[in-house]
Design an enzyme around this catalytic site. Structure first.
Site, PDB file in Angstrom:
ATOM      1  N   ASP A 443       0.824  -1.208   0.000  1.00 20.10           N
ATOM      2  CA  ASP A 443       0.000   0.000   0.000  1.00 20.10           C
ATOM      3  C   ASP A 443       0.864   1.267   0.000  1.00 20.10           C
ATOM      4  O   ASP A 443       2.078   1.215   0.253  1.00 20.10           O
ATOM      5  CB  ASP A 443      -0.899  -0.032   1.257  1.00 20.10           C
ATOM      6  N   ASP A 508     -11.054   1.673  -3.121  1.00 14.84           N
ATOM      7  CA  ASP A 508     -11.551   1.355  -1.780  1.00 14.84           C
ATOM      8  C   ASP A 508     -13.075   1.327  -1.739  1.00 14.84           C
ATOM      9  O   ASP A 508     -13.657   0.993  -0.710  1.00 14.84           O
ATOM     10  CB  ASP A 508     -11.047   2.380  -0.751  1.00 14.84           C
TER      11      ASP A 508
END
Ligand code: GLA
Length: 707
Positions: A443, A508
């Protein structure tokens, strides 16, 4: 110099002593067409008020050309040697491409182009490298990888923008006399400026019309521009965006620009995407990973966030395995003092507070259930509240005397420093050595707002190379570990990072309605198998919207499928539906992950696409009803991409609980939910099926098999 593919031709003008440019790039030309013929056709007359000669264009559009509108290159030595003019010195031909070596003796610079034109797909790749042959340093302030001409019939510009949870939003605007400019200074690929652009004719749609596509394979600051010159020519330029002083070349040093991947299609936008997909599959993804079916994921993030409890995680894993999941990915929260997002980043050791016996028991539990184990890292970042930061406050990027821009309570490390890269590699390596881990979610959750190193020099560009090197180092030490590129959702999902990873986290947002749009946008450049697509909870955490499991599952099923919901709290009936969807995904996974994508044109209330096997033996079509319709019935679904010579059996395979709203629809009349019905390819392609009336937020999947 001429290159041909089945449906495209590229002709480069690279005469010795002249600038290098593209003479022709577009639909395939007859083998007998020669350059003299084209030059004659393209001859340009003079005009009052402009230079007496038709100024040539070049790939660099350097200042020495004297062009009044566009420069694609800017460099100088303390204010001198700024007016470069690159002339071809030598051309080295190789299979499907060439290296073109240009020189400017006046400014003592060399510029080399590496150009590849794939004869199978017609995908064009260009990289350029600048060398300082002078005796003094050179300051490079701007260098587009290349400035590429498109016909002025390309009147529409399609860019891709968005924000967190709204990535890959298409924006189609009419080209006009002003420059179209997108600049990204976030230090990552970004949510708001995807490094790619399409140029299309006004009447170009998914399956018809001319289009050109461009992608900058780079995960950092970039600039994309489209210039409509007043003489009617149009140039599309892409390159890294350099900060002042960022690229200084000492004598003998070089600067390599990121690669442009481009393609032409005479058959609409979907064909353009298929070319890009082909490129990603053949040239970027590693063959061993491509050969392996992509396991269905379970990701813990939305189920537990930072609330890690080993017993609960084991229970989730057991439930996941029960319904067919093949890989369990433990997200953020397993390490250091990371009990919330304000602490712990950088301390990559398993937290004994939450895992008193380490990760081993959970990993064993997962692997005994027959699943692979995956783990989340965010290597490039550090929380000020961490042991790493307390030990090495000088490792972060910033600007002396300027406060850091607050961003998720974290700072960016200068990973171009060898000691920082070594620390990160060793930390990741130790975890991977100690456990049976097959997957990393890598990430990156903040912009590089002030990318200055400890001496104050801007280092945004080199961070990208350092990231790629670190990814490669981890991959070569652990070749069986797959890596997903994530950045606050889909802020790092480009072809640059995909040469060093295996999958991207698309967004997301697990809201299926939004995902239909996001995944469609991402599919312009990336094949479905690299797009992480997860089934979210009944009530979406990001939008608050409630969608049926049938809709959520059908949406995730069309990519690299995964789940990201609390399996302990979802309704039992929904888990049965989910299990069926996972099973259906596995049945069609090879088709979805290797087939050709055809996005279909439709009314705005529908989002439709099909994946057709390369040999046209089977296909899976998805039709999502995303909004209410003012008409009594939706239009007909044309099954584009089939073989007109063959006959096919058509079946509705999802949702399994399909019921018509009123009276029998074509689905019942033709028994499509049952044994199916047989039609010619042409009837399906050109006639199409009258779609049933359905509730909004329904997604139908049709399977078509040749008989
Ligand atoms: C980012 C990612 C999410 C999740 C969180 C964890 O936002 O996009 O999927 O991993 O970080 O902090």
């Amino acid at each position: 110099m001429r290159f041909d593919a089945a449906d495209a031709t590229l002709i480069l003008a690279c005469a010795k002593g002249a600038p290098v440019s593209i003479l022709y790039w577009g639909a395939a030309l007859h083998a007998d067409t020669d350059c003299a013929e084209l030059k004659g056709l393209f001859a340009r007359q003079g005009m009052h008020g402009v230079a007496d000669v038709a100024l040539p264009l070049s790939l660099a559009m350097e200042p020495g050309l004297g062009h009044p509108m566009l420069h694609g290159f800017a460099a100088h030595r303390a204010g001198k040697d700024w007016g470069s003019l690159f002339e071809v010195g030598a051309v080295e031909l190789r299979e499907g491409g060439a290296k073109i070596i240009c020189r400017d003796e006046r400014t003592r610079l060399g510029l080399e182009y590496e150009i590849d034109f794939d004869a199978r797909t017609g995908v064009l790749r260009i990289r350029s490298t600048l060398t300082n042959y002078g005796a003094t340093p050179l300051d490079v302030s701007d260098m587009m990888t290349a400035c590429l001409p498109v016909p002025d019939a390309m009147t529409d510009i399609i860019g891709f923008t968005g924000r967190w949870t709204q990535e890959f939003t298409q924006e189609r605007v009419a080209r006009n006399a002003a420059t179209y400019l997108r600049e990204n200074r976030s230090g990552r690929t970004s949510h708001f400026s995807y490094p790619a652009i399409l140029l299309a004719a006004t009447d170009t749609h998914e399956s018809t019309g001319d289009a050109y596509g461009f992608h900058l394979a780079f995960s950092g600051n970039h600039r994309i521009r489209v210039d409509s010159l007043t003489d009617g020519r149009v140039l599309v330029s892409l390159g890294a965006l350099l900060l002042p002083g960022e690229v200084q070349l000492a004598p003998g040093e070089t600067f390599a620009s990121p690669e442009i991947v481009a393609a032409y299609s005479g058959q609409g936008l979907s064909k353009l995407s298929r070319k890009f997909h082909d490129h990603v599959r053949a040239k970027l993804l590693c063959p061993e990973m491509r050969a392996k079916p992509r396991p269905v994921h379970y990701n813990t993030w939305e189920a537990v966030y930072f609330d890690h409890d080993v017993e609960k995680l084991k229970e989730l894993a057991t439930r996941a395995a029960d319904i067919g999941v093949e890989r369990f990915v433990l997200d953020d929260g397993w390490f250091g003092g990371r009990r919330h997002d304000r602490a712990g980043l950088g301390d990559w050791t398993v937290s004994r507070d939450v895992y008193p016996d380490g990760l081993g028991p959970l990993v064993d539990h997962v692997t005994k259930l027959g699943m692979e184990f995956g783990l989340w890292f965010e290597p490039e970042m550090v929380n000020p509240d961490s042991d790493l930061y307390r030990a090495h406050p000088d490792w972060v990027l910033g600007l002396e005397g300027v406060e850091q821009v607050p961003f998720r309570s974290q700072l960016a490390l200068d990973i171009s420093r060898p000691e920082v890269a070594d620390y990160l590699f060793n930390a990741i390596d130790a975890i991977l050595r100690d456990h049976d881990i097959r997957y990393i979610k890598w990430d990156m959750n903040r912009d590089l707002s002030h990318p200055g190193d400890s001496s104050g020099v801007p280092r945004a560009f080199v961070q990208v190379g350092a990231l790629y090197a670190l990814l490669d180092r981890v991959r070569s030490a652990h070749p069986h570990v797959e890596i997903e590129s994530c950045s606050s959702g889909g802020a790092r999902a480009d072809m640059g990072v995909l040469a060093h990873s295996d999958r991207v986290w698309t967004s997301d947002s697990n809201d299926a309605l939004d995902r239909q749009v996001i995944q469609r946008g991402a599919s312009f450049f990336l094949p479905l198998e690299v797009l992480g697509c997860h089934v979210g909870p009944a009530k979406c955490h990001v939008t608050g919207r409630r969608l049926s499991m049938e809709m959520r599952a059908a949406t995730a099923l069309m990519g690299h499928m995964g789940l990201e919901l609390n399996l302990l709290t979802e309704r039992a009936a929904d888990l049965d539906v989910l299990k069926n969807a996972i099973n259906l995904h596995k049945i069609h996974r090879a088709l979805l992950h290797n087939g050709d994508l055809y996005r279909l044109d439709s009314a705005p209330q529908l989002i439709a696409s099909g994946v057709i096997a390369r040999d046209k033996s089977e296909a899976l079509y998805s039709v999502a009803y995303v909004a209410s319709d003012a008409k009594v019935l939706p239009g007909r679904l044309q099954f584009t991409g089939l073989d007109p010579q063959r006959s096919y059996k058509l079946q509705l395979v999802w949702p399994t609980n399909w019921l018509p709203i009123k009276g029998p629809s074509a689905i019942e009349m033709l028994d499509l939910k049952g044994k199916g019905a047989i039609f010619s390819g042409t009837a399906l392609m050109h006639g199409g099926l009258q779609l049933p009336h359905a509730f909004p937020e329904t997604c139908l999947l049709f399977y078509v098999a040749a008989i």
